[in-house]
Scaffold this active site. Structure first.
Site, PDB file in Angstrom:
ATOM      1  N   HIS A  83      -1.436  -0.187  -9.845  1.00  0.00           N
ATOM      2  CA  HIS A  83      -1.963  -1.110  -8.822  1.00  0.00           C
ATOM      3  C   HIS A  83      -2.492  -2.404  -9.464  1.00  0.00           C
ATOM      4  O   HIS A  83      -3.688  -2.697  -9.407  1.00  0.00           O
ATOM      5  CB  HIS A  83      -3.060  -0.432  -7.983  1.00  0.00           C
ATOM      6  CG  HIS A  83      -3.268  -1.125  -6.659  1.00  0.00           C
ATOM      7  ND1 HIS A  83      -3.692  -0.473  -5.533  1.00  0.00           N
ATOM      8  CD2 HIS A  83      -3.113  -2.428  -6.279  1.00  0.00           C
ATOM      9  CE1 HIS A  83      -3.793  -1.335  -4.527  1.00  0.00           C
ATOM     10  NE2 HIS A  83      -3.441  -2.533  -4.962  1.00  0.00           N
ATOM     11  N   GLU A 142      -3.379   7.445  -3.907  1.00  0.00           N
ATOM     12  CA  GLU A 142      -3.979   6.726  -5.032  1.00  0.00           C
ATOM     13  C   GLU A 142      -5.449   7.094  -5.235  1.00  0.00           C
ATOM     14  O   GLU A 142      -6.177   7.182  -4.235  1.00  0.00           O
ATOM     15  CB  GLU A 142      -3.861   5.231  -4.704  1.00  0.00           C
ATOM     16  CG  GLU A 142      -3.779   4.354  -5.899  1.00  0.00           C
ATOM     17  CD  GLU A 142      -3.455   2.924  -5.484  1.00  0.00           C
ATOM     18  OE1 GLU A 142      -2.434   2.688  -4.812  1.00  0.00           O
ATOM     19  OE2 GLU A 142      -4.257   2.058  -5.836  1.00  0.00           O
ATOM     20  N   ARG A 178       0.853  -1.182   0.000  1.00  0.00           N
ATOM     21  CA  ARG A 178       0.000   0.000   0.000  1.00  0.00           C
ATOM     22  C   ARG A 178       0.894   1.239   0.000  1.00  0.00           C
ATOM     23  O   ARG A 178       1.916   1.283   0.693  1.00  0.00           O
ATOM     24  CB  ARG A 178      -0.915   0.033   1.226  1.00  0.00           C
ATOM     25  CG  ARG A 178      -2.063  -0.973   1.202  1.00  0.00           C
ATOM     26  CD  ARG A 178      -3.114  -0.640   0.142  1.00  0.00           C
ATOM     27  NE  ARG A 178      -4.233  -1.568   0.140  1.00  0.00           N
ATOM     28  CZ  ARG A 178      -4.306  -2.675  -0.615  1.00  0.00           C
ATOM     29  NH1 ARG A 178      -3.319  -3.006  -1.436  1.00  0.00           N
ATOM     30  NH2 ARG A 178      -5.369  -3.449  -0.547  1.00  0.00           N
TER      31      ARG A 178
HETATM   32  C1  DGY Z   1      -5.198  -6.496  -2.473  1.00  0.00           C
HETATM   33  O1  DGY Z   1      -5.848  -7.529  -2.609  1.00  0.00           O
HETATM   34  O2  DGY Z   1      -5.100  -5.916  -1.389  1.00  0.00           O
HETATM   35  C2  DGY Z   1      -4.515  -5.990  -3.682  1.00  0.00           C
HETATM   36  O3  DGY Z   1      -3.885  -4.792  -3.453  1.00  0.00           O
HETATM   37  C3  DGY Z   1      -5.483  -5.922  -4.841  1.00  0.00           C
HETATM   38  O4  DGY Z   1      -4.776  -5.928  -6.026  1.00  0.00           O
END
Ligand code: DGY
Length: 317
Positions: free
Chosen positions: A283, A265, A236
Site C-alpha cells: 500500500h 489489509e 482499495r
Molecule cells: C489514500 O490516500 O487513500 C491512499 O490509499 C493512501 O496511500
C-alpha cells in the site's frame, strides 16, 4: 485547543499546528493505536488527525465530545463513519489532489512491471539462474496498440490514462458519469464494465471503496478478462473479490496482476504469496517523501481551518 495525531507523520505538520497555538499530542509508537487507547486519548481534544489504518466508528466518535474535526491523512475515507460524524456535528476532511500524480505513477509502474515481468526477473537474477541470453527468456507483453480499461475515471484514473496514452494505447473507461473533457483530451470512450473487462489488455482500478463498490470486480466479471490481460489495483482491496482473482491467476486465465491493496489489509491471503504472476506492494500508492509530507501538511491545514475559521478546506461529509 488540542489535537491528537495517531502516528508520527512526515513533514512538519506538528510545528505548523503549534505555530497556530494548537497543542499537539502524537502517538509515538509505529504500531497502530488500539481502539481503547485512542478512545482514552481523544476524550477532550478539539481535533483528531488520523490515518486509513484507524477505524473511526460510532464507538470512537461517541467518545470525542469536544472534537470538531477528524482530519484523515488520505484521499480515501472508508475508515471513518462519516454519516455518524456528521450527525455528531464533526467535520471529516481528506487530502485530495496532492497524491494524484504519485498514485498514478505507481499504477503505471505496476502495469509496466507486470507486462515486462520485472519482479520475477529480479528474483531470477538473485537466485543466480541467469546463465545465458535466451530468445524465450522472461517474455512479456507490449503496450503499444493495446487497450487500457480505466475503472473509475476520477482524478487518479484520468492521470493514469494520460500517462498510458503516451505509450500509444487506446483508452476505454467505466464510470458512473460521462467525463467529456477526459474523452476530448485523450479520445477515451465510456463503455460498460463488462465491455471493459472483456476488451481491455490492461485494466486499472481507481474507484473509492464504499457499499456500492464492494466486490465491484467479482467472479462473474473477472472471468470475462482476456487470457493475456493484466489487472492492477491501487485503490482499495475490497473492490476486488480476491479469491476469484487468485483462481484466475492460479489457472493462468490471465497474464498477471499487480496489487498495492488487499481485501483484508494488512493480512495477506497466503495463496497470493505462492503465485509468480503477481506483484505485491505494501500500500505505497502515495508513498513519496514529497507527497506524504504534503498530505500531512494539508491534514494539519484542514484542522487549523476548522478550528480557526469554522470551515474545512476539504470536507467530505
Ligand atoms: C489514500 O490516500 O487513500 C491512499 O490509499 C493512501 O496511500
Amino acid at each position: 485547543m488540542k489535537v491528537f495525531i495517531t502516528q508520527k507523520l512526515p513533514g512538519n505538520c506538528e510545528s505548523l499546528l503549534m505555530k497556530k497555538g494548537i497543542v499537539t499530542e502524537t502517538y509515538k509508537s509505529d504500531d497502530i493505536i488500539s481502539k481503547s487507547y485512542l478512545i482514552k486519548k481523544i476524550k477532550n481534544v478539539d481535533a483528531l488527525i488520523c490515518l486509513l489504518t484507524n477505524k473511526i466508528d460510532k464507538e470512537v466518535i461517541d467518545n470525542m465530545s469536544s472534537c470538531k474535526v477528524i482530519s484523515n491523512v488520505a484521499v480515501g475515507f472508508n475508515n471513518i463513519d462519516i454519516e455518524y460524524a456528521k450527525l455528531k456535528k464533526i467535520v471529516v476532511t481528506n487530502t485530495p489532489g496532492i497524491l494524484t500524480d504519485t498514485t498514478a505513477d505507481l499504477a503505471v509502474s505496476l502495469i509496466l512491471a507486470c507486462a515486462r515481468r520485472i519482479a520475477e526477473s529480479d528474483q531470477f537474477m538473485r537466485a543466480r539462474k541467469f546463465k545465458k541470453w535466451m530468445p524465450q527468456l522472461m517474455l512479456g507483453l507490449d503496450l503499444k496498440g493495446k487497450t487500457v480499461g480505466i475503472i473509475g475515471a476520477g482524478r487518479i484514473g484520468q492521470e493514469v490514462a494520460a500517462r498510458l496514452k503516451s505509450f500509444k494505447t487506446k483508452i476505454i473507461y467505466s464510470s458512473i458519469t460521462r467525463k467529456l473533457d477526459f474523452e476530448k483530451n485523450l479520445g477515451s470512450i465510456k463503455v460498460s464494465l463488462n465491455y471493459l473487462m472483456r476488451n481491455s489488455d490492461y485494466i486499472t482500478v481507481h474507484v473509492p471503496f464504499n457499499k456500492s463498490t464492494f466486490h465491484l470486480l467479482n467472479k462473474q466479471n473477472l472471468t470475462l478478462m482476456k487470457k493475456d490481460a493484466v489487472i492492477v489495483n491501487t485503490s482499495r482491496g475490497e473492490v476486488i473479490e480476491e479469491t476469484a482473482l487468485i483462481e484466475l491467476l492460479k489457472n493462468k486465465k490471465i497474464f498477471a496482476a499487480g496489487l498495492d491493496v488487499y481485501e483484508n489489509e494488512p493480512n495477506i491471503n497466503p495463496e497470493l504469496l505462492k503465485l509468480k504472476n503477481i506483484i505485491l506492494l505494501p500500500h505505497i500508492g502515495s508513498a513519496t517523501i514529497e507527497t506524504r509530507s504534503k498530505m500531512s501538511f494539508l491534514a494539519a491545514k484542514n484542522v487549523i481551518s476548522v478550528l480557526k475559521n469554522g470551515k474545512a478546506i476539504n470536507p467530505v461529509n
